[in-house]
Write an enzyme that holds these catalytic residues in place. Structure first.
Site, PDB file in Angstrom:
ATOM      1  N   ASP A 183       1.170  -3.646  -5.678  1.00  0.00           N
ATOM      2  CA  ASP A 183       2.000  -2.510  -6.501  1.00  0.00           C
ATOM      3  C   ASP A 183       2.870  -1.407  -5.848  1.00  0.00           C
ATOM      4  O   ASP A 183       2.509  -1.199  -5.146  1.00  0.00           O
ATOM      5  CB  ASP A 183       0.243  -1.467  -6.711  1.00  0.00           C
ATOM      6  N   ILE A 184       3.486  -1.592  -6.751  1.00  0.00           N
ATOM      7  CA  ILE A 184       4.580  -0.767  -6.493  1.00  0.00           C
ATOM      8  C   ILE A 184       4.737   0.711  -6.395  1.00  0.00           C
ATOM      9  O   ILE A 184       3.847   1.657  -6.999  1.00  0.00           O
ATOM     10  CB  ILE A 184       6.113  -0.958  -7.312  1.00  0.00           C
ATOM     11  N   GLU A 226       3.239  -1.489 -13.186  1.00  0.00           N
ATOM     12  CA  GLU A 226       3.850  -2.031 -11.646  1.00  0.00           C
ATOM     13  C   GLU A 226       3.157  -2.824 -11.082  1.00  0.00           C
ATOM     14  O   GLU A 226       3.243  -3.027  -9.634  1.00  0.00           O
ATOM     15  CB  GLU A 226       4.262  -0.744 -10.935  1.00  0.00           C
TER      16      GLU A 226
END
Length: 302
Positions: A183-184, A226
């Protein structure tokens, strides 16, 4: 002496026959057995296909497939003739020049004995072209359904299919694999500060970076938003940790669009006996949550 009524009836029948032969849109033929050598031979062959290729009745009468079309065609068609003479209604498709035609054969009986075959062929060339086009369109649609429209990576639907297949293989052959969910970090800040178009560019650039660094035994997908998911076959926990650490370094050292710096957090789970999609994903998801909670730009194992 033939009566007038009988004469006109016979003439009408002949006229109807010739009208049908001339205007029929399919090809009709009869096949018999030549007494001298037992070969299957044409007794009649009429219709648009026979006219197109110059093989009407007057040309093919009492001739075998081999004598008309050659050995190769004979080896293909003769087995179907044999089946029909054994009492089976059968059909087949065949290419002849630029025409694809479908043929159905039916036995003709007299006094309980099969004496010949009646056949009908229709031109299905355009139908086949249409079917091929539909198949190609369906294939493209299937590809589109399995791809994320923005990043062009596979999507979660496709990832779940691959994971399901890998779980079956792992269970049967005791193969090891790992699932990684990334996950960003602070992606909302990028969207808020630079706008969603820039956020999309970052997602595309990050997707390309991940794709370039995935091993040949890996499978990458956009998990959603994301988040990204990775499946790596035939690996162990140590190699997987080295791989994630490599990704962390590559991502954090990369300059994305507008010189934006990005980091990611990862959660990893390795296959365990009796795992299913829910259990293995759940462990990776919990590990990802732990990474987020403990400083981000790191990874944990679930």
């Amino acid at each position: 002496m033939q009566s007038t009524e009988s004469f006109y009836t016979t003439r009408l029948i002949n006229e109807n026959y010739h009208f049908t032969v001339k205007h029929i849109t399919s090809n009709i033929f009869r096949i018999g057995i030549r007494k001298t050598d037992g070969e299957f031979v044409y007794l009649m062959n009429e219709g648009p296909i026979s006219r197109k290729f110059g093989v009407t009745t007057e040309i093919v009468y009492n001739k075998s497939v081999k004598e008309i079309y050659g050995t190769e065609m004979d080896s293909i068609i003769k087995p179907y003739f044999r089946k029909a003479f054994n009492g089976e209604v059968c059909n087949y498709e065949m290419n002849f020049g630029d025409v694809i035609f479908e043929t159905i054969l039916s036995p003709v009986e007299k006094n309980g004995e099969i004496i010949e075959i009646a056949g009908s062929s229709i031109d299905i060339t355009e139908k086949k072209k249409y079917q091929k086009k539909i198949e190609e369109m369906n294939l493209e649609l299937k590809k589109a359904i399995m791809r994320d429209s923005l990043t062009k990576l596979y999507n979660r639907r496709r990832f779940d299919e691959i994971l399901s297949e890998q779980l079956s293989l792992a269970s049967e052959k005791k193969l090891s694999f790992v699932i990684i969910i990334g996950d960003i970090d602070n992606f909302k800040r990028i969207n808020d500060e630079f706008g969603h178009l820039t956020g999309d560019k970052v997602l595309i650039e990050l997707s390309n970076l991940l794709k370039q660094n995935i091993p040949s035994s890996g499978f990458l997908a956009r998990w959603g938003g994301e988040e990204f998911s990775i499946l790596i076959k035939n690996t162990n926990i140590n190699d997987s940790q080295e791989f994630i650490q490599l990704l962390l370094n590559k991502i954090s050292n990369n300059n994305f669009t507008n010189s934006i710096k990005v980091t990611m957090s990862f959660g990893l789970s390795i296959y365990k006996k009796d795992d299913n999609i829910e259990t293995i994903i759940n462990r990776a998801d919990k590990a990802l949550y732990k990474s987020k909670k403990n400083g981000k730009n790191t990874f944990y194992i679930g």
